[in-house]
Scaffold this motif. Structure first.
Motif, PDB file in Angstrom:
ATOM      1  N   GLY A 162    -180.725-103.016   8.673  1.00  0.00           N
ATOM      2  CA  GLY A 162    -180.104-102.667   7.517  1.00  0.00           C
ATOM      3  C   GLY A 162    -180.851-101.659   6.421  1.00  0.00           C
ATOM      4  N   ARG A 163    -181.861-100.821   6.840  1.00  0.00           N
ATOM      5  CA  ARG A 163    -182.471 -99.946   6.230  1.00  0.00           C
ATOM      6  C   ARG A 163    -181.760 -98.779   5.758  1.00  0.00           C
ATOM      7  NH1 ARG A 163    -188.164 -97.181   7.957  1.00  0.00           N
ATOM      8  NH2 ARG A 163    -188.396 -96.079   5.841  1.00  0.00           N
ATOM      9  N   VAL A 164    -181.749 -98.779   4.485  1.00  0.00           N
ATOM     10  CA  VAL A 164    -180.953 -97.559   3.780  1.00  0.00           C
ATOM     11  C   VAL A 164    -182.144 -96.640   3.444  1.00  0.00           C
ATOM     12  CG1 VAL A 164    -179.541 -96.929   1.689  1.00  0.00           C
ATOM     13  CG2 VAL A 164    -179.321 -99.321   2.932  1.00  0.00           C
ATOM     14  N   LEU A 165    -181.445 -95.249   3.819  1.00  0.00           N
ATOM     15  CA  LEU A 165    -182.465 -94.072   3.377  1.00  0.00           C
ATOM     16  C   LEU A 165    -182.203 -93.518   2.215  1.00  0.00           C
ATOM     17  CD1 LEU A 165    -182.811 -92.254   6.899  1.00  0.00           C
ATOM     18  CD2 LEU A 165    -184.399 -93.906   6.035  1.00  0.00           C
ATOM     19  N   PRO A 166    -183.178 -93.353   1.155  1.00  0.00           N
ATOM     20  CA  PRO A 166    -182.984 -92.341  -0.106  1.00  0.00           C
ATOM     21  C   PRO A 166    -182.930 -91.097   0.405  1.00  0.00           C
ATOM     22  CG  PRO A 166    -185.231 -93.535   0.004  1.00  0.00           C
ATOM     23  CD  PRO A 166    -184.401 -94.192   1.245  1.00  0.00           C
ATOM     24  N   ALA A 167    -182.765 -90.312  -0.696  1.00  0.00           N
ATOM     25  CA  ALA A 167    -182.548 -88.900  -0.073  1.00  0.00           C
ATOM     26  C   ALA A 167    -183.773 -88.140   0.385  1.00  0.00           C
ATOM     27  CB  ALA A 167    -181.845 -87.964  -1.360  1.00  0.00           C
ATOM     28  N   GLU A 168    -184.987 -88.475  -0.569  1.00  0.00           N
ATOM     29  CA  GLU A 168    -186.275 -87.774   0.032  1.00  0.00           C
ATOM     30  C   GLU A 168    -186.798 -88.169   1.402  1.00  0.00           C
ATOM     31  OE1 GLU A 168    -187.711 -85.403  -1.571  1.00  0.00           O
ATOM     32  OE2 GLU A 168    -186.313 -85.168  -3.071  1.00  0.00           O
ATOM     33  N   GLU A 169    -186.430 -89.637   1.567  1.00  0.00           N
ATOM     34  CA  GLU A 169    -186.813 -89.848   2.816  1.00  0.00           C
ATOM     35  C   GLU A 169    -186.006 -89.432   3.931  1.00  0.00           C
ATOM     36  OE1 GLU A 169    -188.113 -94.009   5.400  1.00  0.00           O
ATOM     37  OE2 GLU A 169    -187.154 -94.219   3.454  1.00  0.00           O
ATOM     38  N   ALA A 170    -184.561 -89.114   3.616  1.00  0.00           N
ATOM     39  CA  ALA A 170    -183.904 -88.552   4.600  1.00  0.00           C
ATOM     40  C   ALA A 170    -184.057 -87.123   4.614  1.00  0.00           C
ATOM     41  CB  ALA A 170    -182.027 -88.525   3.999  1.00  0.00           C
ATOM     42  N   LEU A 171    -184.745 -86.604   3.661  1.00  0.00           N
ATOM     43  CA  LEU A 171    -185.042 -85.069   4.037  1.00  0.00           C
ATOM     44  C   LEU A 171    -186.809 -85.042   4.844  1.00  0.00           C
ATOM     45  CD1 LEU A 171    -184.976 -81.971   3.086  1.00  0.00           C
ATOM     46  CD2 LEU A 171    -186.378 -82.738   1.022  1.00  0.00           C
ATOM     47  N   ALA A 172    -187.109 -86.028   4.579  1.00  0.00           N
ATOM     48  CA  ALA A 172    -188.406 -86.126   5.552  1.00  0.00           C
ATOM     49  C   ALA A 172    -188.399 -86.303   6.935  1.00  0.00           C
ATOM     50  CB  ALA A 172    -189.452 -87.104   4.691  1.00  0.00           C
ATOM     51  N   VAL A 173    -187.188 -86.928   7.181  1.00  0.00           N
ATOM     52  CA  VAL A 173    -187.041 -87.020   8.812  1.00  0.00           C
ATOM     53  C   VAL A 173    -185.728 -86.095   9.256  1.00  0.00           C
ATOM     54  CG1 VAL A 173    -187.640 -89.345   8.799  1.00  0.00           C
ATOM     55  CG2 VAL A 173    -185.284 -88.719   8.301  1.00  0.00           C
ATOM     56  N   ARG A 174    -185.370 -85.006   8.339  1.00  0.00           N
ATOM     57  CA  ARG A 174    -184.644 -84.190   8.387  1.00  0.00           C
ATOM     58  C   ARG A 174    -183.302 -84.626   8.847  1.00  0.00           C
ATOM     59  NH1 ARG A 174    -185.968 -80.246   5.909  1.00  0.00           N
ATOM     60  NH2 ARG A 174    -184.778 -78.758   7.473  1.00  0.00           N
ATOM     61  N   LEU A 175    -183.041 -85.727   8.393  1.00  0.00           N
ATOM     62  CA  LEU A 175    -181.250 -85.931   8.348  1.00  0.00           C
ATOM     63  C   LEU A 175    -180.719 -85.156   7.505  1.00  0.00           C
ATOM     64  CD1 LEU A 175    -179.262 -88.100   9.263  1.00  0.00           C
ATOM     65  CD2 LEU A 175    -179.854 -89.543   7.369  1.00  0.00           C
ATOM     66  N   VAL A 176    -181.311 -84.892   6.367  1.00  0.00           N
ATOM     67  CA  VAL A 176    -180.511 -83.726   5.406  1.00  0.00           C
ATOM     68  C   VAL A 176    -181.470 -82.518   5.289  1.00  0.00           C
ATOM     69  CG1 VAL A 176    -179.784 -85.616   4.010  1.00  0.00           C
ATOM     70  CG2 VAL A 176    -181.918 -84.564   3.318  1.00  0.00           C
ATOM     71  N   ASN A 177    -180.750 -81.342   5.215  1.00  0.00           N
ATOM     72  CA  ASN A 177    -181.528 -80.190   5.249  1.00  0.00           C
ATOM     73  C   ASN A 177    -182.008 -79.572   3.989  1.00  0.00           C
ATOM     74  OD1 ASN A 177    -178.825 -80.107   7.070  1.00  0.00           O
ATOM     75  ND2 ASN A 177    -180.343 -78.710   8.208  1.00  0.00           N
ATOM     76  N   GLU A 178    -181.482 -80.275   2.879  1.00  0.00           N
ATOM     77  CA  GLU A 178    -182.149 -79.883   1.419  1.00  0.00           C
ATOM     78  C   GLU A 178    -181.732 -81.123   0.345  1.00  0.00           C
ATOM     79  OE1 GLU A 178    -181.840 -76.065  -1.452  1.00  0.00           O
ATOM     80  OE2 GLU A 178    -180.701 -76.095   0.122  1.00  0.00           O
ATOM     81  N   VAL A 179    -182.510 -81.230  -0.354  1.00  0.00           N
ATOM     82  CA  VAL A 179    -182.351 -82.059  -1.553  1.00  0.00           C
ATOM     83  C   VAL A 179    -182.224 -81.353  -2.826  1.00  0.00           C
ATOM     84  CG1 VAL A 179    -182.802 -84.079  -3.030  1.00  0.00           C
ATOM     85  CG2 VAL A 179    -183.148 -84.121  -0.443  1.00  0.00           C
ATOM     86  N   VAL A 180    -181.072 -81.262  -3.595  1.00  0.00           N
ATOM     87  CA  VAL A 180    -181.058 -80.511  -4.971  1.00  0.00           C
ATOM     88  C   VAL A 180    -180.664 -81.346  -5.919  1.00  0.00           C
ATOM     89  CG1 VAL A 180    -180.636 -78.313  -3.454  1.00  0.00           C
ATOM     90  CG2 VAL A 180    -178.639 -79.861  -4.207  1.00  0.00           C
ATOM     91  N   PRO A 181    -180.812 -80.780  -7.337  1.00  0.00           N
ATOM     92  CA  PRO A 181    -180.181 -81.555  -8.438  1.00  0.00           C
ATOM     93  C   PRO A 181    -178.768 -81.816  -8.157  1.00  0.00           C
ATOM     94  CG  PRO A 181    -181.874 -79.935  -9.146  1.00  0.00           C
ATOM     95  CD  PRO A 181    -181.861 -79.798  -7.671  1.00  0.00           C
ATOM     96  N   GLN A 182    -178.288 -82.816  -9.086  1.00  0.00           N
ATOM     97  CA  GLN A 182    -176.855 -83.247  -8.840  1.00  0.00           C
ATOM     98  C   GLN A 182    -176.103 -82.054  -9.310  1.00  0.00           C
ATOM     99  OE1 GLN A 182    -175.816 -86.414 -11.449  1.00  0.00           O
ATOM    100  NE2 GLN A 182    -173.695 -86.138 -11.506  1.00  0.00           N
ATOM    101  N   ASP A 183    -176.463 -81.349 -10.241  1.00  0.00           N
ATOM    102  CA  ASP A 183    -175.605 -80.324 -11.129  1.00  0.00           C
ATOM    103  C   ASP A 183    -175.640 -79.146 -10.008  1.00  0.00           C
ATOM    104  OD1 ASP A 183    -178.117 -79.908 -11.767  1.00  0.00           O
ATOM    105  OD2 ASP A 183    -177.676 -79.175 -13.743  1.00  0.00           O
ATOM    106  N   GLU A 184    -176.609 -78.850  -9.132  1.00  0.00           N
ATOM    107  CA  GLU A 184    -176.715 -77.700  -8.321  1.00  0.00           C
ATOM    108  C   GLU A 184    -176.097 -77.830  -6.961  1.00  0.00           C
ATOM    109  OE1 GLU A 184    -180.822 -76.319  -8.153  1.00  0.00           O
ATOM    110  OE2 GLU A 184    -180.861 -76.656 -10.276  1.00  0.00           O
ATOM    111  N   LEU A 185    -175.600 -79.240  -6.555  1.00  0.00           N
ATOM    112  CA  LEU A 185    -174.971 -79.489  -5.082  1.00  0.00           C
ATOM    113  C   LEU A 185    -173.982 -78.376  -5.009  1.00  0.00           C
ATOM    114  CD1 LEU A 185    -175.440 -81.060  -2.929  1.00  0.00           C
ATOM    115  CD2 LEU A 185    -173.571 -82.767  -3.848  1.00  0.00           C
ATOM    116  N   PRO A 186    -172.802 -78.040  -5.456  1.00  0.00           N
ATOM    117  CA  PRO A 186    -171.965 -77.317  -5.188  1.00  0.00           C
ATOM    118  C   PRO A 186    -172.199 -76.042  -5.050  1.00  0.00           C
ATOM    119  CG  PRO A 186    -171.291 -78.745  -7.001  1.00  0.00           C
ATOM    120  CD  PRO A 186    -172.518 -78.952  -6.940  1.00  0.00           C
TER     121      PRO A 186
END
Length: 247
Positions: A162-186
Motif C-alpha cells: 500500500g505504499r503511495v508515491l508522492p510526486a518528488e519520489e515518483a520523479l526520482a524513480v522516473r515514474l513521472v517525467n517532470e514535476v511542475v507547479p500546479q498552475d504550470e501543469l497545462p
C-alpha cells in the motif's frame, strides 16, 4: 462532436486532443459512463491520430474506479476486462499520450496514468494502488506496467504494502517525467505535446509500435518500419531542409 456522457470535457486541436476527467462530485472516479466516454475518445484518435493529453479537474486526477459500481461487479465483469480493455486501448493509441496529474492518481486512476506514454505531475500528485485493501487486485495493468516502469521491488511495495508515491519520489524513480507547479501543469503538457508534434507523425507512430513490440520482433520490425519511412516524401523534405540549414 463526440457522443459523450458528460464525464469528460474535450478540447480538440489540429495535432492534439485535451481530455479532462470531469466527475468532481465523485473525485473523478472511473465509472461505466466514463469508460464509454474514453472509448469514444479512443475511437476518434484511432480514426484521426493526434497526441492525447489526459488530465483531471479540481485538484484530482482520478481517485480510482467507482467503488459503488465495483462492489456490484462479478466474475463475468472481471473477465470482460472493463477497465483493463480501455487502458490497453489507450496504451495502443497510434500517437503518444500524456497524463498531466494534479492531486491523487489512485487505483484505476493510477493505472490510467501508467497506460500513458508520459506522466507530468504537480507537487501534490500522489500515485498508489490500494486495491488489495478492498479485497481485489490492481488488475487493469498495474501488476505488469508498474513493474516495467519502476522495477519489481518498488512495484511490490505499492501493490502489496500500500505504499503511495508522492510526486518528488515518483520523479526520482522516473515514474513521472517532470514535476511542475500546479498552475504550470497545462503549459508543461502543452510544451511536451509541442515537442512531440515537431516530429514526423508516421515516424512517431512506427517508433511507438517498435517500443511496444516483443523482443523477438527486433531487429526485423525496425528494418521494415524504417523501409516504410525511407520511402516517404516527408523524410526527403525533412532531410533536405536539415542539409540546407546546415549549409
Amino acid at each position: 462532436m463526440l457522443p459523450l456522457n458528460d464525464t469528460v470535457k474535450v478540447e480538440d486541436g489540429t495535432d492534439r486532443m485535451l481530455v479532462r476527467l470531469d466527475r468532481p462530485q465523485a473525485r473523478n472516479a472511473i465509472d461505466a459512463a466514463m469508460v464509454a466516454d474514453l472509448h469514444a475518445v479512443c475511437a476518434e484518435l484511432e480514426r484521426r491520430p493526434r497526441i492525447l493529453v489526459l488530465t483531471g479537474s479540481d485538484g484530482i486526477f482520478a481517485a480510482g474506479a467507482d467503488i459503488r459500481e465495483l462492489r456490484e461487479r462479478r466474475r463475468e465483469d472481471a473477465l470482460a476486462g472493463i477497465n483493463s480493455g480501455l487502458f490497453d486501448r489507450i496504451a495502443r493509441l497510434p500517437m503518444p499520450t500524456i497524463a498531466a496529474v494534479d492531486g491523487p492518481a489512485l487505483g484505476g486512476g493510477a493505472e490510467l496514468a501508467y497506460a500513458c506514454d508520459f506522466r507530468l505531475a504537480t507537487p501534490r500528485a500522489r500515485f498508489g494502488n490500494p486495491e488489495a485493501g478492498l479485497g481485489i487486485m490492481a488488475a487493469a495493468g498495474a501488476c505488469w506496467r508498474l513493474r516495467e516502469l519502476v522495477g519489481e521491488p518498488l512495484a511490490k511495495e505499492i501493490l502489496l504494502a500500500g505504499r503511495v508515491l508522492p510526486a518528488e519520489e515518483a520523479l526520482a524513480v522516473r515514474l513521472v517525467n517532470e514535476v511542475v507547479p500546479q498552475d504550470e501543469l497545462p503549459a508543461a503538457a502543452d510544451r511536451l505535446a509541442a515537442r512531440i508534434a515537431k516530429n514526423a507523425p508516421l515516424a512517431l507512430r512506427l517508433t511507438k509500435l517498435a517500443l511496444a513490440a516483443p523482443p523477438g520482433a527486433h531487429p526485423r520490425f525496425d528494418d521494415v518500419a524504417q523501409a516504410v519511412l525511407f520511402e516517404t516524401e516527408e523524410k526527403h523534405e525533412r532531410m533536405t531542409a536539415f542539409l540546407e540549414r546546415r549549409g
